[in-house]
Write an enzyme that holds these catalytic residues in place. Structure first.
Site, PDB file in Angstrom:
ATOM      1  N   TYR A  90       0.830  -1.208   0.000  1.00  0.00           N
ATOM      2  CA  TYR A  90       0.000   0.000   0.000  1.00  0.00           C
ATOM      3  C   TYR A  90       0.863   1.256   0.000  1.00  0.00           C
ATOM      4  O   TYR A  90       1.002   1.954   1.010  1.00  0.00           O
ATOM      5  CB  TYR A  90      -0.918  -0.020   1.224  1.00  0.00           C
ATOM      6  CG  TYR A  90      -2.012   1.032   1.259  1.00  0.00           C
ATOM      7  CD1 TYR A  90      -2.152   1.886   2.354  1.00  0.00           C
ATOM      8  CD2 TYR A  90      -2.938   1.147   0.211  1.00  0.00           C
ATOM      9  CE1 TYR A  90      -3.165   2.832   2.412  1.00  0.00           C
ATOM     10  CE2 TYR A  90      -3.955   2.098   0.260  1.00  0.00           C
ATOM     11  CZ  TYR A  90      -4.072   2.938   1.361  1.00  0.00           C
ATOM     12  OH  TYR A  90      -5.087   3.863   1.417  1.00  0.00           O
ATOM     13  N   ARG A  95      -1.380   7.756  -4.002  1.00  0.00           N
ATOM     14  CA  ARG A  95      -2.235   6.787  -3.316  1.00  0.00           C
ATOM     15  C   ARG A  95      -3.575   7.420  -2.908  1.00  0.00           C
ATOM     16  O   ARG A  95      -3.634   8.590  -2.570  1.00  0.00           O
ATOM     17  CB  ARG A  95      -1.514   6.251  -2.071  1.00  0.00           C
ATOM     18  CG  ARG A  95      -2.183   5.073  -1.404  1.00  0.00           C
ATOM     19  CD  ARG A  95      -1.343   4.547  -0.256  1.00  0.00           C
ATOM     20  NE  ARG A  95      -1.481   5.414   0.914  1.00  0.00           N
ATOM     21  CZ  ARG A  95      -0.690   5.312   1.973  1.00  0.00           C
ATOM     22  NH1 ARG A  95       0.329   4.460   1.981  1.00  0.00           N
ATOM     23  NH2 ARG A  95      -0.891   6.107   3.008  1.00  0.00           N
ATOM     24  N   ASP A  96      -4.635   6.564  -2.973  1.00  0.00           N
ATOM     25  CA  ASP A  96      -5.960   7.029  -2.529  1.00  0.00           C
ATOM     26  C   ASP A  96      -6.359   8.276  -3.324  1.00  0.00           C
ATOM     27  O   ASP A  96      -6.833   9.269  -2.754  1.00  0.00           O
ATOM     28  CB  ASP A  96      -5.919   7.321  -1.024  1.00  0.00           C
ATOM     29  CG  ASP A  96      -7.312   7.283  -0.398  1.00  0.00           C
ATOM     30  OD1 ASP A  96      -7.513   7.949   0.630  1.00  0.00           O
ATOM     31  OD2 ASP A  96      -8.180   6.589  -0.954  1.00  0.00           O
ATOM     32  N   SER A 102      -6.058   9.130   3.103  1.00  0.00           N
ATOM     33  CA  SER A 102      -4.961   8.151   3.158  1.00  0.00           C
ATOM     34  C   SER A 102      -3.895   8.426   2.113  1.00  0.00           C
ATOM     35  O   SER A 102      -3.247   7.506   1.632  1.00  0.00           O
ATOM     36  CB  SER A 102      -5.524   6.739   2.961  1.00  0.00           C
ATOM     37  OG  SER A 102      -6.393   6.424   4.003  1.00  0.00           O
ATOM     38  N   ASP A 142      -7.984   0.014  -3.109  1.00  0.00           N
ATOM     39  CA  ASP A 142      -8.649   1.163  -3.740  1.00  0.00           C
ATOM     40  C   ASP A 142      -8.078   1.579  -5.091  1.00  0.00           C
ATOM     41  O   ASP A 142      -8.770   2.269  -5.859  1.00  0.00           O
ATOM     42  CB  ASP A 142      -8.621   2.406  -2.836  1.00  0.00           C
ATOM     43  CG  ASP A 142      -9.204   2.142  -1.472  1.00  0.00           C
ATOM     44  OD1 ASP A 142      -8.804   2.815  -0.515  1.00  0.00           O
ATOM     45  OD2 ASP A 142     -10.053   1.231  -1.367  1.00  0.00           O
ATOM     46  N   ASP A 321      -9.688   5.392   9.737  1.00  0.00           N
ATOM     47  CA  ASP A 321      -9.812   5.557   8.272  1.00  0.00           C
ATOM     48  C   ASP A 321      -9.431   6.956   7.820  1.00  0.00           C
ATOM     49  O   ASP A 321      -9.145   7.179   6.637  1.00  0.00           O
ATOM     50  CB  ASP A 321     -11.258   5.314   7.835  1.00  0.00           C
ATOM     51  CG  ASP A 321     -11.689   3.879   8.012  1.00  0.00           C
ATOM     52  OD1 ASP A 321     -10.889   2.975   7.752  1.00  0.00           O
ATOM     53  OD2 ASP A 321     -12.836   3.670   8.430  1.00  0.00           O
TER      54      ASP A 321
END
Ligand SMILES: O=[N+]([O-])c1ccc(O[C@@H]2O[C@H](CO)[C@@H](O[C@@H]3O[C@H](CO)[C@@H](O[C@@H]4O[C@H](CO)[C@@H](O)[C@H](O)[C@H]4O)[C@H](O)[C@H]3O)[C@H](O)[C@H]2O)cc1
Ligand SMILES: [Mg+2]
Length: 366
Positions: A90, A95-96, A102, A142, A321
């Site tokens: 991850y 990212r995200d 995140s 994701d 989260d």
């Protein structure tokens, strides 16, 4: 051909319970619950720490941890256990990309692709150092799901080529006899919609075949960090009329489409936060620190569904989260919604009140 469970690479394994999660429970949940006079709940909290959830390699700095955990797995397996080491890869640049909570350490503008390949290579080095340890990898939550539904978001559109290239690099580089890999595939409320599931099958199938169908790529991981039921007899109002209201329907619909693209995928699904059904989500797209949730079915390979290799706890229950602090850089409005528990700390950090929510609402109960 109908999928059979006899070829389940996870059959007979239990998931390693890592000491980092155990330390979060023992340093926060146990004293907090004890201080409230709930000795019973403090004891139950320690039971949770013994359940194997995934370790998220969400920074390059986390990668050396693999060696410590792998040595511990070797020791426990030598004493008669049969543990697999569960890890989440991850750290993609951007990212995200459709959210704010995140966002990671790498960016394309700052040499992110090269640094990501170094990150993958460093994980590979760790895995190769433990040929007798079996690793279960969930690849990039994701990411590909965002390429199906969110290329209208500039950050996702700009990252699309890199996401595909780097995911292919990851699954090819990490391919090994002592590894099984599941690509993240969102959840029933994300890619399960008729408008999304066919493009999703094309994307996953294309990536898998373009990468040369690595033998260790077993299939897809669903419901990671989300709350959907495995089976939900009656669709809930927040599911907006969808016919795909649970993860079993999602993977049952998805599998033949993937097979048609040359990807005979099997699945794992996250039950770490889906114990309470229906949920208290006000909209199905609400993903941040949802109120009223509970730990769900414990991790097991006994799924009685040939397509499903295991129920797993990928999102460690109690790790946040996303922050509810509206002034924070990574503040995402989803974490400020009425159905989001507040006040919440930064993504990935310990959220005591949320852990206690999951514990008291657990189904099966502790
Ligand atoms: O009535 N209809 O016919 C109809 C048809 C189509 C409809 O559109 C669909 O609506 C869905 C919502 O219902 C959308 O799904 C949401 O998409 C978000 C990303 O955009 C996801 O957010 C991620 O969640 C992750 C954790 O899961 C976080 O880690 C991550 O940070 C976070 O970004 C939500 O889960 C996911 O629920 C679909 O895109 C959208 O296509 C809607 C109605
Ligand atoms: Mg998230």
């Amino acid at each position: 051909p109908a999928a059979t469970n006899t070829d389940n690479p996870l059959a007979g394994y239990e998931f390693y319970a890592n000491p980092y999660y155990a330390s979060e429970v023992s340093s926060s949940a146990v004293p907090t619950l004890s201080a409230k006079g709930s000795a019973t709940w403090a004891a139950k909290a320690t039971e949770v720490a013994k359940i194997g959830s995934f370790t998220w390699l969400d920074t390059r700095a986390k990668v050396p941890t693999i060696a410590d955990y792998a040595a511990d797995v070797q020791k426990q397996n030598a004493a008669g256990a049969k543990l697999t080491l569960p890890l989440v890869v991850y750290d993609l640049p951007e990212r995200d990309c459709a959210a704010l909570a995140s966002n990671g350490e790498l960016s394309l503008a700052n040499n992110g692709s090269a640094l990501y390949k170094d990150y993958i290579n460093s994980i590979k080095t760790q895995i190769d150092a433990f040929p007798d340890v079996f690793f279960t990898l969930v690849i990039e939550p994701d990411s590909l799901a965002n390429l199906v539904t969110n290329t209208n978001v500039a950050k996702c559109a700009n990252a699309e080529t890199a996401y595909k290239e780097l995911t292919a690099y990851a699954i090819k580089t990490l391919d090994s006899k002592n590894v099984v890999q599941y690509l993240d595939a969102g959840h029933a409320g994300w890619l399960g919609w008729p408008a999304n599931i066919a493009p999703a099958a094309k994307l996953f199938g294309q990536l898998y075949t373009d990468a040369g169908k690595p033998a260790s790529v077993r299939g897809l991981a669903t419901n990671v960090a989300n709350y959907n039921a495995w089976t939900l007899p009656t669709c809930a109002s927040y599911q907006q009329g969808s016919k795909t209201c649970d993860e079993k329907t999602y993977i049952t619909n998805f599998a033949p489409l993937l097979e048609a693209e040359g990807f005979p995928a099997h699945f794992v699904t996250d039950t770490g936060r889906n114990g309470v059904q229906p949920t208290k989500q006000q909209a199905w797209g609400d993903w941040c620190n949802v109120i009223g949730t509970g730990f769900g079915v414990r991790p097991t390979t006994e799924t009685s569904e040939p397509l499903l290799d295991a129920f797993v706890w990928v999102k460690p229950g109690g790790e946040c989260d996303g922050t509810s602090n509206t002034t924070a850089t990574r503040y995402d409005a989803h974490c400020g919604l009425d159905d989001a528990l507040k006040p919440a700390p930064e993504a990935g950090t310990w959220f005591e009140a949320y852990f206690e929510q999951l514990l008291v609402n657990a189904n099966p109960a502790f």
